[in-house]
Structure formats: C-alpha cells, structure tokens
Design a protein around this motif. Structure first.
Motif, PDB file in Angstrom:
ATOM      1  N   ALA A 155      12.238   6.088  -8.881  1.00 47.88           N
ATOM      2  CA  ALA A 155      13.159   5.034  -8.995  1.00 47.88           C
ATOM      3  C   ALA A 155      13.935   4.859  -7.672  1.00 47.88           C
ATOM      4  CB  ALA A 155      14.386   5.076  -9.987  1.00 47.88           C
ATOM      5  N   LEU A 156      14.342   5.955  -7.258  1.00 48.74           N
ATOM      6  CA  LEU A 156      14.858   5.697  -5.675  1.00 48.74           C
ATOM      7  C   LEU A 156      14.183   5.233  -4.820  1.00 48.74           C
ATOM      8  CD1 LEU A 156      16.726   9.234  -5.429  1.00 48.74           C
ATOM      9  CD2 LEU A 156      17.802   7.114  -5.653  1.00 48.74           C
ATOM     10  N   ALA A 157      12.743   5.478  -5.061  1.00 49.01           N
ATOM     11  CA  ALA A 157      11.722   5.049  -3.943  1.00 49.01           C
ATOM     12  C   ALA A 157      11.179   3.864  -4.389  1.00 49.01           C
ATOM     13  CB  ALA A 157      10.424   6.078  -3.712  1.00 49.01           C
ATOM     14  N   ASP A 158      12.150   2.786  -4.688  1.00 46.13           N
ATOM     15  CA  ASP A 158      11.820   1.566  -5.219  1.00 46.13           C
ATOM     16  C   ASP A 158      11.453   0.869  -3.801  1.00 46.13           C
ATOM     17  OD1 ASP A 158      11.658  -0.896  -6.290  1.00 46.13           O
ATOM     18  OD2 ASP A 158      13.894  -1.266  -6.411  1.00 46.13           O
ATOM     19  N   GLU A 159      10.007   0.784  -3.430  1.00 43.40           N
ATOM     20  CA  GLU A 159       9.628   0.352  -2.446  1.00 43.40           C
ATOM     21  C   GLU A 159       9.388  -1.196  -1.920  1.00 43.40           C
ATOM     22  OE1 GLU A 159       5.504   2.281  -2.289  1.00 43.40           O
ATOM     23  OE2 GLU A 159       6.677   4.500  -2.297  1.00 43.40           O
ATOM     24  N   GLU A 160       9.627  -1.293  -0.818  1.00 41.12           N
ATOM     25  CA  GLU A 160       9.173  -2.628  -0.434  1.00 41.12           C
ATOM     26  C   GLU A 160       7.780  -3.236  -0.714  1.00 41.12           C
ATOM     27  OE1 GLU A 160       9.372  -3.874   3.473  1.00 41.12           O
ATOM     28  OE2 GLU A 160       8.539  -2.019   4.333  1.00 41.12           O
ATOM     29  N   LYS A 161       7.564  -4.404  -1.000  1.00 38.14           N
ATOM     30  CA  LYS A 161       6.081  -4.627  -1.379  1.00 38.14           C
ATOM     31  C   LYS A 161       5.108  -5.016  -0.269  1.00 38.14           C
ATOM     32  CE  LYS A 161       7.006  -5.954  -6.037  1.00 38.14           C
ATOM     33  NZ  LYS A 161       5.710  -5.572  -6.837  1.00 38.14           N
ATOM     34  N   VAL A 162       4.664  -3.822   0.344  1.00 39.44           N
ATOM     35  CA  VAL A 162       4.055  -3.645   1.273  1.00 39.44           C
ATOM     36  C   VAL A 162       2.976  -2.392   1.393  1.00 39.44           C
ATOM     37  CG1 VAL A 162       3.948  -3.312   3.952  1.00 39.44           C
ATOM     38  CG2 VAL A 162       5.647  -4.843   2.993  1.00 39.44           C
ATOM     39  N   LEU A 163       1.795  -2.464   1.976  1.00 40.09           N
ATOM     40  CA  LEU A 163       1.066  -1.256   1.902  1.00 40.09           C
ATOM     41  C   LEU A 163       0.249  -1.317   3.330  1.00 40.09           C
ATOM     42  CD1 LEU A 163      -0.356   1.128   0.517  1.00 40.09           C
ATOM     43  CD2 LEU A 163      -1.942  -0.632  -0.381  1.00 40.09           C
ATOM     44  N   ASN A 164       0.298  -0.362   4.018  1.00 37.62           N
ATOM     45  CA  ASN A 164      -0.311  -0.316   5.537  1.00 37.62           C
ATOM     46  C   ASN A 164      -1.641   0.364   5.166  1.00 37.62           C
ATOM     47  OD1 ASN A 164       1.668  -1.936   6.476  1.00 37.62           O
ATOM     48  ND2 ASN A 164       2.914  -0.251   6.657  1.00 37.62           N
ATOM     49  N   ILE A 165      -2.805  -0.050   5.494  1.00 41.14           N
ATOM     50  CA  ILE A 165      -4.132   0.558   5.300  1.00 41.14           C
ATOM     51  C   ILE A 165      -4.840   0.598   6.525  1.00 41.14           C
ATOM     52  CG2 ILE A 165      -6.163   0.437   4.093  1.00 41.14           C
ATOM     53  CD1 ILE A 165      -5.022  -1.030   1.845  1.00 41.14           C
TER      54      ILE A 165
ATOM     55  N   MET B 206      -9.997   8.342   0.742  1.00 44.81           N
ATOM     56  CA  MET B 206      -8.520   7.999   0.761  1.00 44.81           C
ATOM     57  C   MET B 206      -7.475   9.152   0.784  1.00 44.81           C
ATOM     58  SD  MET B 206      -8.322   4.557  -1.998  1.00 44.81           S
ATOM     59  CE  MET B 206      -9.426   5.287  -3.428  1.00 44.81           C
ATOM     60  N   ALA B 207      -6.456   9.001   1.640  1.00 43.60           N
ATOM     61  CA  ALA B 207      -5.429   9.816   1.703  1.00 43.60           C
ATOM     62  C   ALA B 207      -3.881   9.240   1.964  1.00 43.60           C
ATOM     63  CB  ALA B 207      -5.904  10.983   2.862  1.00 43.60           C
ATOM     64  N   ILE B 208      -3.109   9.971   1.772  1.00 48.62           N
ATOM     65  CA  ILE B 208      -1.854   9.229   2.124  1.00 48.62           C
ATOM     66  C   ILE B 208      -1.055  10.210   3.079  1.00 48.62           C
ATOM     67  CG2 ILE B 208       0.503   8.629   1.319  1.00 48.62           C
ATOM     68  CD1 ILE B 208      -0.766   8.431  -1.727  1.00 48.62           C
ATOM     69  N   PRO B 209      -0.851   9.842   4.253  1.00 43.40           N
ATOM     70  CA  PRO B 209      -0.137  10.721   5.207  1.00 43.40           C
ATOM     71  C   PRO B 209       1.290  11.001   4.702  1.00 43.40           C
ATOM     72  CG  PRO B 209      -0.919   8.607   6.387  1.00 43.40           C
ATOM     73  CD  PRO B 209      -1.244   8.514   4.838  1.00 43.40           C
ATOM     74  N   ALA B 210       1.572  12.325   4.823  1.00 42.20           N
ATOM     75  CA  ALA B 210       2.620  12.879   4.605  1.00 42.20           C
ATOM     76  C   ALA B 210       4.086  12.045   4.958  1.00 42.20           C
ATOM     77  CB  ALA B 210       2.826  14.338   5.054  1.00 42.20           C
ATOM     78  N   ASP B 211       4.127  11.287   6.000  1.00 41.01           N
ATOM     79  CA  ASP B 211       5.257  10.506   6.190  1.00 41.01           C
ATOM     80  C   ASP B 211       5.164   8.928   5.674  1.00 41.01           C
ATOM     81  OD1 ASP B 211       3.271   9.629   8.124  1.00 41.01           O
ATOM     82  OD2 ASP B 211       4.472  10.211   9.986  1.00 41.01           O
ATOM     83  N   ALA B 212       4.113   8.765   4.828  1.00 42.53           N
ATOM     84  CA  ALA B 212       3.913   7.430   4.541  1.00 42.53           C
ATOM     85  C   ALA B 212       5.195   6.700   4.073  1.00 42.53           C
ATOM     86  CB  ALA B 212       2.842   7.233   3.473  1.00 42.53           C
ATOM     87  N   GLY B 213       5.680   5.600   4.565  1.00 37.85           N
ATOM     88  CA  GLY B 213       6.726   4.728   4.069  1.00 37.85           C
ATOM     89  C   GLY B 213       6.609   4.143   2.526  1.00 37.85           C
ATOM     90  N   HIS B 214       5.397   4.138   1.876  1.00 45.23           N
ATOM     91  CA  HIS B 214       5.061   3.481   0.623  1.00 45.23           C
ATOM     92  C   HIS B 214       4.040   4.340  -0.062  1.00 45.23           C
ATOM     93  CE1 HIS B 214       5.843   0.565   3.743  1.00 45.23           C
ATOM     94  NE2 HIS B 214       6.797   0.025   2.934  1.00 45.23           N
ATOM     95  N   PRO B 215       4.291   5.610  -0.538  1.00 41.91           N
ATOM     96  CA  PRO B 215       3.602   6.453  -1.452  1.00 41.91           C
ATOM     97  C   PRO B 215       3.277   5.734  -2.657  1.00 41.91           C
ATOM     98  CG  PRO B 215       5.613   7.411  -1.068  1.00 41.91           C
ATOM     99  CD  PRO B 215       5.675   6.285  -0.410  1.00 41.91           C
ATOM    100  N   ASN B 216       4.297   5.224  -3.434  1.00 40.03           N
ATOM    101  CA  ASN B 216       3.956   4.502  -4.619  1.00 40.03           C
ATOM    102  C   ASN B 216       3.003   3.389  -4.607  1.00 40.03           C
ATOM    103  OD1 ASN B 216       5.805   5.945  -6.198  1.00 40.03           O
ATOM    104  ND2 ASN B 216       7.339   4.650  -6.003  1.00 40.03           N
TER     105      ASN B 216
END
Ligand code: N2P
Length: 383
Positions: free
Chosen positions: A37-47, A293-303
């Motif tokens: 819930a805290l990580a209520d992300e902006e609606k963006v995904l960088n691929i 597919m992998a998620i960088p550890a510092d990704a801003g939009h993990p959800n």
C-alpha cells in the motif's frame, strides 16, 4: 542516452514512494500499513527489451487494461544491458537479459526477487524450462522466461547456391560462416555476423569442438584462428539490422538468432519480393538461450513490474509474442493460441531430438569474459 532519460523520469517516483513511507513513519502508522500500500506506484512501467522481440499489441493491451503507461526501450546485446546494470540506476522496472547474464546480475545483488504470490500465472510455465533456468537462478527466485531460441545460420538459399557454384551445400551448416572455402565465395552475396562477442565466440568454440563456455583461456585459441580465417569475407556486423538486410537481399548468409531469421523470412513473404529465407538447424550443435524478465533491485515500480510479468504469462499474451517474433515461449497453456504454421515450424519449437544437441548458454567469470571480448575485438578489427 536512453538510460539517462529514463533515470530522470524514474527518479521522482522513487522519491515519491520514499516520501510516502517517511510520512507514514512520522504518523506512527508504518506497522499498520502493508508495504504494497505504501508503494502505491505512479502508473508507469519502464521496460528494456531486445529489439524485434514483442507482440503486435502486447504493450497497448496492457496499457489499456491497467492504465499503466509503458516506456519501452530496446537493445541488441546482453553486453549492453549488463553494462547498464553494473553502472546502476538504469531507471528500468523490467529488463530482459538472457538467463546466463542475469545470473551475473543475481550474483551482484542487482536483481530483486520476484514475489511469486503476485504471479499466479507461473502455473502456465513449462516445468522443463523452469528447471533449465533454475540452474542459473536457483528456485526461479528472480527470473521469468520471456522467450527462448538458438543461435544459428540463416540463408537465402537461391543466392547461396548461386554463389557456391560447383561447391555443394556443406553437411555442417556452420561451414557456411566458419570455413573460408565457403565464406570466401559467399562474400559476393553478403555475409553478416552478430555484433556481439558472447554469441559469436561460443559458436566458433562449438565449431572447434570445444566447450562453448570453457573456463580455460587456452581453449579459446582455435576459435580465434577460425574467426581470423573468415574475417576478410564478412561484409556486415549486425545484431538487429541484419533482419532487413536479409529481406532486401543485401546479405545471403547470417550468423544470427533463430527467430530473427524467421522474422526476415516472414517479412520477405509479406513483401512478395521473391526473396527466400531459411533458418537452418545445425546438425552438429548450437547454443540455446533463455531470455528472461527480471526486476532491477532499484526499480521504481516493482508492483507494476509484477503486473506485467503476470500479464505476459497469460496464455494468449505469451502466444502473441511467439506469433509475432517466431521464438518459442515457455508457456504450455499458450500453445493452443500459437498459429498453426508457427507451432509446426521446427526452427521455432525445436524437436526433442534437435533440442538435445543444443547447449544452453552458461555464465562465465570475468576473466573469461575478458578473453572473449579481446578475441572478438581482434577478430572484428582484423588485428
Ligand atoms: C531478438 C533477439 C533475441 C535473441 N531480436 C537473443 N537472446
């Protein structure tokens, strides 16, 4: 350049999330608020994905359904992604390296573990492929297979036969790119090599009957000699543009990737330009890759990254990738959505017998990567 733009874009979301978390802490509410819930992300995904490696409407459908805006950049070698990952702060939420390079990123702590509770569609994945990838990513903790394929030789059979003249087609298709007897004749109709050390050198290693991912630097000498012997006849180094060069007939042989060669074939069929293109299956061996597919550890939009991964693993979405780019997917449930002619194409879904001869790509340590890069650079620059 892309990465810089992306980092700049991704930065506010990170600060936003941190600011929210800090605010929750100040209110003394942190223990009551779940992280998601805290990580209520902006609606963006960088691929960040390989070029020519996505379905027709894969991104548009995801955006429509989720309201998440996808920023999509492309690359054409593992080396490029890896260098960006090592430098850090890529700004990407999803990257798609081959599993053996992702392995190095896992070892370096650069990738986040996936939260499998957010990936119910993992149930669709082929256990054999999951097991193959688990050799590089134990328990499949970080990586989700996108597509897989193999490195091989693609030809324009009409031009090749004409250029070879009285020389019959070799039994070993690798002779077309590694034996000067053949390559010297093919130069006249255009010979292209992938522009990446980590694909070309292992192929040359296999040709010299060495372990393509050998840990011993001495093993690389023969491959170096083979490469040097054909260098004068190579007319193009390309890991993406070669697709259209095959279509327009400016090259007749390519050391390339299975799906790319099939894309070229499809484009030529659609263009009705009379150019025939064939992906060959080596009767000897070839390297086989699993891009993940992998998620960088510092990704801003993990959800959002998890939403994307789960979306890709829907049977019809995964089939949509294969239908467009002619690489096999790991999704057993998707097969009924794969077009008949693609499903039956033995250069897309290899037969078990062909698969057995292929060597899955392996991670090699930094010292060997240096040997491979040096050897490739000497080859390419003709030193
Ligand atoms: C996509 C090529 C991906 C295959 N054009 C190499 N892993």
């Amino acid at each position: 350049m892309h990465a810089l733009t992306r980092s700049a874009k991704a930065a506010p979301s990170f600060h936003f999330t941190v600011a929210k978390a800090a605010a929750a802490l100040l209110l003394g509410a942190a223990s009551l608020v779940p992280f998601s819930a805290l990580a209520d992300e902006e609606k963006v995904l960088n691929i960040y994905n390989w070029s020519d490696y996505i379905g027709e409407d894969t991104i548009a459908n995801f955006e429509k359904e989720t309201g998440i805006k996808v920023h999509y950049d492309t690359f054409d070698s593992n080396e490029i992604v890896h260098a960006k990952m090592v430098a850090g702060k890529t700004g990407y939420d999803i990257i798609i390296p081959s599993a053996h390079w992702a392995r190095l990123e896992i070892e370096g702590g650069l990738l986040a573990k996936v939260d499998k509770s957010k990936l119910p569609n993992l149930k669709n994945m082929d256990p054999t492929i999951q097991a193959a990838i688990a050799k590089l990513d134990p328990n499949n903790e970080h990586l989700v297979n996108w597509l897989w394929g193999f490195t091989t030789v693609g030809i324009n059979p009409d031009k090749v036969k004409k250029a070879l003249g009285d020389l019959p087609m070799p039994a070993n298709v690798w002779d077309l790119v590694f034996d000067p007897k053949y390559v010297s004749r093919l130069k006249s109709c255009g010979v292209s090599f992938l522009d990446t050390p980590s694909e070309v050198v292992p192929a040359a290693m296999l040709y010299t009957k060495k372990d393509p991912f050998s840990k011993s630097s001495a093993d690389y000498q023969d491959a170096g000699r083979v490469l040097k012997s054909v260098r004068p006849y190579i007319t193009l180094f390309s890991s993406s543009g070669y697709i259209n060069d095959m279509v327009n007939g400016s090259i007749c042989v390519a050391l390339g990737w299975s799906g790319d060669i099939n894309i070229a074939r499809q484009r030529a069929i659609q263009a009705k330009n009379g150019v025939n293109i064939e992906a060959l299956i080596p009767s000897t061996s070839a390297t086989m890759f699993f891009d993940t597919m992998a998620i960088p550890a510092d990704a801003g939009h993990p959800n959002n990254a998890h939403l994307w991964m789960n979306y890709i693993m829907r049977p019809e979405v995964h089939a949509g990738l294969t239908n467009k780019v002619f690489y096999a997917n790991p999704n057993l449930a998707s097969l009924k959505f794969v077009k008949k002619e693609v499903a039956e194409n033995k250069t897309v879904f290899l037969s078990d017998e062909d698969k057995k001869r292929m060597v899955p790509e392996q991670a090699v340590a930094a010292d060997i990567r240096r040997v491979v890069t040096r050897l490739y650079t000497q080859f390419k620059t003709g030193m």
